[in-house]
Design a protein around this motif. Sequence first.
Motif, PDB file in Angstrom:
ATOM      1  N   ARG A  16      51.933  -5.096  46.226  1.00 53.99           N
ATOM      2  CA  ARG A  16      50.973  -5.189  47.325  1.00 53.99           C
ATOM      3  C   ARG A  16      51.317  -6.323  48.293  1.00 53.99           C
ATOM      4  N   ILE A  39      51.810   7.232  58.286  1.00 48.84           N
ATOM      5  CA  ILE A  39      51.304   7.288  56.913  1.00 48.84           C
ATOM      6  C   ILE A  39      49.790   7.074  56.839  1.00 48.84           C
ATOM      7  N   PRO A  40      49.194   6.094  57.536  1.00 47.50           N
ATOM      8  CA  PRO A  40      47.735   5.941  57.421  1.00 47.50           C
ATOM      9  C   PRO A  40      46.978   7.194  57.859  1.00 47.50           C
ATOM     10  N   TYR A  41      47.437   7.880  58.890  1.00 53.96           N
ATOM     11  CA  TYR A  41      46.758   9.094  59.337  1.00 53.96           C
ATOM     12  C   TYR A  41      46.891  10.202  58.305  1.00 53.96           C
ATOM     13  N   ALA A  42      48.049  10.300  57.691  1.00 54.70           N
ATOM     14  CA  ALA A  42      48.248  11.324  56.664  1.00 54.70           C
ATOM     15  C   ALA A  42      47.370  11.047  55.446  1.00 54.70           C
ATOM     16  N   ALA A  43      47.285   9.791  55.048  1.00 56.05           N
ATOM     17  CA  ALA A  43      46.445   9.438  53.905  1.00 56.05           C
ATOM     18  C   ALA A  43      44.972   9.680  54.224  1.00 56.05           C
ATOM     19  N   LEU A  44      44.562   9.328  55.421  1.00 51.72           N
ATOM     20  CA  LEU A  44      43.176   9.551  55.827  1.00 51.72           C
ATOM     21  C   LEU A  44      42.850  11.040  55.838  1.00 51.72           C
ATOM     22  N   ALA A  46      44.303  13.345  54.041  1.00 51.96           N
ATOM     23  CA  ALA A  46      44.282  13.818  52.654  1.00 51.96           C
ATOM     24  C   ALA A  46      42.989  13.434  51.950  1.00 51.96           C
ATOM     25  N   LEU A  47      42.386  12.336  52.354  1.00 48.78           N
ATOM     26  CA  LEU A  47      41.124  11.924  51.748  1.00 48.78           C
ATOM     27  C   LEU A  47      39.922  12.642  52.363  1.00 48.78           C
TER      28      LEU A  47
END
Length: 97
Positions: A16, A39-44, A46-47
Amino acid sequence: MIFIIMGMALVTMIPRFLPAFVVDRWTFPAWVSRWLNAIPYAALGALIFPGITTVIEGEPHVGLIAGGVGVVLAFFRVHTIVTVVVAIGTVYVLTIG
């Protein structure tokens, strides 16, 4: 026992904190930077998407319509709080009718 806990904390902290110290020293090619920025948009997504389809059990269209309203408002750069409130209101209006 305390050594196990400290070891687990150390093993968790290293991945981290390491990027925070390394990212300033490395220069990435432009395509890598674009990929990392996405990546943050993809993770968001996916959530959020599974929650959108399960807003009301057995009626995924309600969540999809409210999610579409949220996407349109976000596209026009409406403030985040307003976007969330309007999407929630859309679910409310669709479930009343």
